[in-house]
Each structure stands twice: as C-alpha cells, then as structure tokens.
Design a protein around this motif. Structure first.
Motif, mmCIF file in Angstrom:
data_model
loop_
_atom_site.group_PDB
_atom_site.id
_atom_site.type_symbol
_atom_site.label_atom_id
_atom_site.label_comp_id
_atom_site.label_asym_id
_atom_site.label_seq_id
_atom_site.Cartn_x
_atom_site.Cartn_y
_atom_site.Cartn_z
ATOM 1 N N ARG A 109 22.111 79.806 81.369
ATOM 2 C CA ARG A 109 23.439 79.735 80.754
ATOM 3 C C ARG A 109 24.493 79.402 81.803
ATOM 4 N NH1 ARG A 109 24.838 85.099 78.679
ATOM 5 N NH2 ARG A 109 24.209 85.561 80.778
ATOM 6 N N TYR A 110 24.302 79.920 83.012
ATOM 7 C CA TYR A 110 25.222 79.642 84.114
ATOM 8 C C TYR A 110 24.857 78.346 84.833
ATOM 9 C CZ TYR A 110 26.816 84.409 83.454
ATOM 10 O OH TYR A 110 27.318 85.561 82.916
ATOM 11 N N ALA A 111 23.577 78.171 85.144
ATOM 12 C CA ALA A 111 23.138 76.986 85.886
ATOM 13 C C ALA A 111 23.513 75.699 85.162
ATOM 14 C CB ALA A 111 21.628 77.041 86.126
ATOM 15 N N SER A 112 23.457 75.703 83.827
ATOM 16 C CA SER A 112 23.783 74.520 83.036
ATOM 17 C C SER A 112 25.288 74.312 82.892
ATOM 18 C CB SER A 112 23.163 74.647 81.641
ATOM 19 O OG SER A 112 23.817 75.673 80.898
ATOM 20 N N GLY A 113 26.059 75.333 83.237
ATOM 21 C CA GLY A 113 27.508 75.271 83.065
ATOM 22 C C GLY A 113 27.954 75.596 81.646
ATOM 23 N N ALA A 114 27.015 75.998 80.787
ATOM 24 C CA ALA A 114 27.352 76.286 79.389
ATOM 25 C C ALA A 114 28.234 77.520 79.249
ATOM 26 C CB ALA A 114 26.078 76.466 78.562
ATOM 27 N N LEU A 115 27.989 78.550 80.072
ATOM 28 C CA LEU A 115 28.740 79.802 79.974
ATOM 29 C C LEU A 115 29.712 79.907 81.142
ATOM 30 C CD1 LEU A 115 29.260 82.518 78.565
ATOM 31 C CD2 LEU A 115 27.416 83.482 79.964
ATOM 32 N N VAL A 116 30.991 80.073 80.807
ATOM 33 C CA VAL A 116 32.037 80.205 81.820
ATOM 34 C C VAL A 116 32.912 81.389 81.435
ATOM 35 C CG1 VAL A 116 34.022 79.108 82.917
ATOM 36 C CG2 VAL A 116 32.033 77.731 82.271
ATOM 37 N N HIS A 117 33.143 82.278 82.396
ATOM 38 C CA HIS A 117 34.001 83.437 82.162
ATOM 39 C C HIS A 117 35.357 83.224 82.821
ATOM 40 C CE1 HIS A 117 30.608 85.708 80.652
ATOM 41 N NE2 HIS A 117 29.963 85.545 81.790
ATOM 42 N N ASP A 118 36.418 83.453 82.064
ATOM 43 C CA ASP A 118 37.760 83.505 82.641
ATOM 44 C C ASP A 118 38.062 84.932 83.086
ATOM 45 O OD1 ASP A 118 38.391 80.778 82.221
ATOM 46 O OD2 ASP A 118 38.826 81.202 80.124
ATOM 47 N N ALA A 119 37.481 85.900 82.392
ATOM 48 C CA ALA A 119 37.617 87.309 82.748
ATOM 49 C C ALA A 119 36.354 88.029 82.270
ATOM 50 C CB ALA A 119 38.847 87.920 82.101
ATOM 51 N N THR B 51 33.851 81.057 77.476
ATOM 52 C CA THR B 51 33.481 79.947 76.601
ATOM 53 C C THR B 51 31.995 79.677 76.794
ATOM 54 O OG1 THR B 51 34.091 78.311 78.278
ATOM 55 C CG2 THR B 51 35.752 78.824 76.609
ATOM 56 N N TYR B 52 31.347 79.291 75.716
ATOM 57 C CA TYR B 52 29.940 78.900 75.758
ATOM 58 C C TYR B 52 29.842 77.556 75.063
ATOM 59 C CZ TYR B 52 24.918 78.932 75.506
ATOM 60 O OH TYR B 52 23.597 78.576 75.657
ATOM 61 N N ASP B 53 29.386 76.560 75.800
ATOM 62 C CA ASP B 53 29.332 75.188 75.280
ATOM 63 C C ASP B 53 30.676 74.764 74.698
ATOM 64 O OD1 ASP B 53 26.782 74.448 76.009
ATOM 65 O OD2 ASP B 53 25.884 75.069 74.107
ATOM 66 N N GLY B 54 31.760 75.175 75.379
ATOM 67 C CA GLY B 54 33.092 74.786 74.965
ATOM 68 C C GLY B 54 33.677 75.588 73.809
ATOM 69 N N ARG B 55 32.898 76.522 73.262
ATOM 70 C CA ARG B 55 33.372 77.349 72.141
ATOM 71 C C ARG B 55 33.787 78.730 72.643
ATOM 72 N NH1 ARG B 55 28.443 75.483 70.655
ATOM 73 N NH2 ARG B 55 27.565 77.570 70.625
ATOM 74 N N ASP B 56 34.715 79.336 71.930
ATOM 75 C CA ASP B 56 35.163 80.691 72.248
ATOM 76 C C ASP B 56 33.976 81.648 72.244
ATOM 77 O OD1 ASP B 56 36.616 83.077 72.528
ATOM 78 O OD2 ASP B 56 37.053 83.183 70.394
ATOM 79 N N ALA B 57 33.833 82.387 73.319
ATOM 80 C CA ALA B 57 32.779 83.407 73.408
ATOM 81 C C ALA B 57 33.380 84.723 73.888
ATOM 82 C CB ALA B 57 31.659 82.939 74.335
ATOM 83 N N ASP B 58 34.665 84.936 73.583
ATOM 84 C CA ASP B 58 35.306 86.198 73.953
ATOM 85 C C ASP B 58 34.590 87.333 73.234
ATOM 86 O OD1 ASP B 58 37.099 84.595 75.263
ATOM 87 O OD2 ASP B 58 38.817 85.089 74.002
ATOM 88 N N GLY B 59 34.581 88.493 73.859
ATOM 89 C CA GLY B 59 33.933 89.599 73.191
ATOM 90 C C GLY B 59 34.241 90.944 73.802
ATOM 91 N N HIS B 60 33.931 91.971 73.044
ATOM 92 C CA HIS B 60 34.079 93.374 73.427
ATOM 93 C C HIS B 60 32.799 94.049 72.969
ATOM 94 C CE1 HIS B 60 35.620 97.526 73.189
ATOM 95 N NE2 HIS B 60 36.451 97.130 74.136
ATOM 96 N N PHE B 61 32.026 94.554 73.907
ATOM 97 C CA PHE B 61 30.686 95.053 73.605
ATOM 98 C C PHE B 61 30.448 96.430 74.206
ATOM 99 C CE2 PHE B 61 30.606 90.482 74.462
ATOM 100 C CZ PHE B 61 30.219 89.994 73.230
#
Length: 125
Positions: free
Chosen positions: A53-63, A89-99
């Motif tokens: 997910r990281y190596a491909s650049g698909a998953l990027v965290h702003d925080a 963001t994951y593949d350019g889509r919002d992936a914000d979350g609280h878990f």
C-alpha cells in the motif's frame, strides 16, 4: 503494575510514526514475516500486501496518530489497544478514519515485532 521494557513501551509511537511516513523498509523490520492485518471493513492483508500500500504510493497519510494506548505484556507477547486517527488518501480517494485498534506484539530474536493488527471503525471523524 509491571514496568514494560523500553522498546516495548516505545513501540506504539515508533510504529505510528513509521506508518505516517509510509517507511516501507522500517515497517518491514517492525512486522513479523507472518503478519496479518484485519482492516476496518473485514478485509485481510498479509505483510507484503500491507507494505505494498505504501510501496505503490496508493496510501498516503497527511496525519496519523495512535493515542490512548494501553500495552499489556504476557511473557514473550503483548497486546496493545488504542485509538487510531488518520487523515489519508488511498488511490486518490478519502481514507480518513477513526478506529479502535488492537495489536498483537511478539518478542522475536530479542526485538518486539507486530504480529497482527485489527482495526474497528468507531464512527467518529
């Protein structure tokens, strides 16, 4: 209350910082070879798929933060439970979350490693 070894006590923050950076090589060192993740929607990822997910650049965290962490040790294993918040963001889509997150840590070759993680959405944003 038993005092945790320094590496184990610091593991949660080190892991969160490494996830935030998307540091594939450090994550590779922190995860066991048979690492398993259960995602917030029930999907399962092995170590290579987690790292990809990281190596491909698909998953990027702003925080990315892991707070309210409680770690309990059981011999050569430990369980950590806390709250994870991410702006991502994951593949350019919002992936914000609280878990709510549970981690299983094991002592392997004198180092603490992450063997499993399970994320459950809390509904909060």
């Amino acid at each position: 209350m038993t005092t945790l070894p320094q590496e184990l006590a610091e593991f949660p923050q080190h892991w969160a910082d490494t996830e935030c950076r998307g540091d594939v090589e450090e994550l590779r060192r922190l995860l066991t070879d048979d690492f398993t993740a259960v995602g917030p929607r029930g999907f399962v990822l092995d170590k290579e798929r987690w790292l990809d997910r990281y190596a491909s650049g698909a998953l990027v965290h702003d925080a990315f933060a892991w707070t309210e962490v409680a770690v309990r040790r059981y011999g050569g294993a430990a369980v950590a439970v806390g709250v994870q918040r991410q702006q991502s963001t994951y593949d350019g889509r919002d992936a914000d979350g609280h878990f709510r997150i549970t981690q299983t840590l094991v002592e392997e070759d004198g180092r603490w490693k992450l063997a499993a993680v399970h994320l459950s959405p809390t509904g909060a944003r």
